[in-house]
Scaffold this active site. Structure first.
Site, short mmCIF file in Angstrom:
data_model
loop_
_atom_site.label_atom_id
_atom_site.label_comp_id
_atom_site.label_asym_id
_atom_site.label_seq_id
_atom_site.Cartn_x
_atom_site.Cartn_y
_atom_site.Cartn_z
CG ASP A 76 37.07 46.43 42.72
OD1 ASP A 76 36.93 45.57 43.61
OD2 ASP A 76 36.17 46.68 41.89
CD GLU A 137 31.90 43.67 44.70
OE1 GLU A 137 30.84 43.23 45.12
OE2 GLU A 137 32.11 44.90 44.57
ZN LIG Z 1 31.98 46.08 48.21
#
Ligand SMILES: [Zn+2]
Length: 366
Positions: A76, A137
């Protein structure tokens, strides 16, 4: 050089619109690349657990040498990463200036894929290789938190998600927690009977005006960044106010001490104002901090030396998936990928570093 496998893969991934919890299209391209390399993979159920459209991708490549090594990167990117038009220049790749570049962390993803390709195409002996491409993340390490670590066999890991040049080794990252305050007052007509009201904004102001924040000590910080509440009508006494912030420390215990202080202070600071104060803390991650002579740090330094690139061992102020991997018993350091000015529209990627991440990965497995 510009048309290397890593560079082509990077550009292909960058061109796909994506944000956290919407990694499916990026994941599909990674899956296709793995299939082309003849490498099998598994997608876990993390997407379902966190309300996203893709799970973490796990890869295991058996080795011809004993032991195995773990590599990771996240799929992401932060918001502002749709409609990216990358520009390949002489020594770097930039965005068009109106979006991020998403080198954080597609440089890591492309580099790890290139590493897998090199290991696959080489006849040299190598250790077993485990790879985890994580989701979400950027919104609290959600993918790595939802992975099932019982299948992991490696004791040593390298997370290609550090900013700065290839050769940067992140040996520590802090603990972090989100802090929230709710203040409940009492509404009343502000003109007719204000004495019947209790202003929640005043309560919250008392708390924030006197709380310790900013740099708490050399290794700890706190920041209250968001407030909400109040009425747009000035004739009502405000009955609710909310605030959100965070705290970090290189030492987990110090952070826990601050959190205890935060809860206590919020209750005490309102004094004789008859408001109700609710406070909440949510752990984001636990700190890790390696000595320079830890095996994983020494290995990283050795490989930089073998590659002839300058090596810099640094401490990070930000949390990363490595925080989670370390809690699960894998000694994992962060590795710079050559991404710079991440999370901004000025973000760029060093081309030379992008080309050499795969070589670094290959060398680590030897
Ligand atoms: Zn990163």
């Amino acid at each position: 050089m510009k048309s290397s496998y890593a560079c082509q893969t990077f550009l292909e991934l960058v061109n796909i619109d994506c944000v956290s919890k919407e990694e499916e299209a990026v994941s599909k391209v990674i899956q296709q690349k793995l299939t082309e390399l003849g490498i099998s993979f598994q997608e876990d159920k993390a997407g379902k657990s966190i309300g996203g459209n893709a799970g973490n991708l796990y890869v295991y490549l058996p080795g011809t040498l004993p032991g195995s090594v773990f590599f990771s990167a996240h799929m992401d990117r932060v918001i502002g990463g749709k409609g990216i038009r990358p520009h390949v220049e002489q020594d770097r790749i930039t965005s068009s200036g109106d979006t991020i570049l998403a080198a954080d962390d597609l440089s890591g993803v492309a580099g790890v894929l290139d590493g897998l390709r090199r290991i696959r195409e080489s006849d040299l002996p190598h250790k077993g290789v485990e790879v985890l491409f994580t989701v979400a993340e950027e919104i609290g390490l959600l993918g790595s938190k939802h992975f099932d670590y019982s299948r992991i066999r490696s004791k040593e890991g390298y997370l290609f998600d550090g900013d700065g040049r290839l050769g940067t080794i992140v040996k520590s990252a802090p603990s972090q927690a989100v802090l929230e305050i709710e203040v409940f007052g009492k509404a009343a007509h502000a003109g007719c009977e204000p004495e019947k009201g209790i202003n929640a904004i005043i309560g919250l102001s008392r708390i924030l005006a006197s709380i310790r924040d900013g740099r708490l000590d050399t290794e700890s910080t706190a920041n209250f960044s968001y407030i909400q509440g109040g009425k747009s009508s000035t004739n009502i006494v405000c009955d609710y106010a909310y605030c959100k912030g965070e705290t970090r420390s290189k030492h987990h215990e110090n952070m826990l001490d601050y959190i205890a202080y935060f809860h206590r202070h919020a209750k005490e600071a309102v004094g004789d104002l008859n408001v109700v104060v609710n406070t909440k803390d949510t752990l984001v991650c636990e700190a890790f901090d390696f000595d320079r002579d830890t095996a994983v740090v020494k290995n990283a330094i050795r490989v930089c030396g073998d590659m002839g690139i300058p090596c810099e061992v640094v401490d990070s102020g930000g949390c990363m998936d490595a925080n989670i991997f370390n809690v699960h018993g894998m000694e994992t350091v962060g590795m710079g990928t050559g991404m710079e000015e991440v999370h901004t529209f000025s973000e760029y990627q060093w081309l030379e570093d992008l080309h050499r991440i795969g070589e670094m990965i290959e060398r680590i497995t030897r």
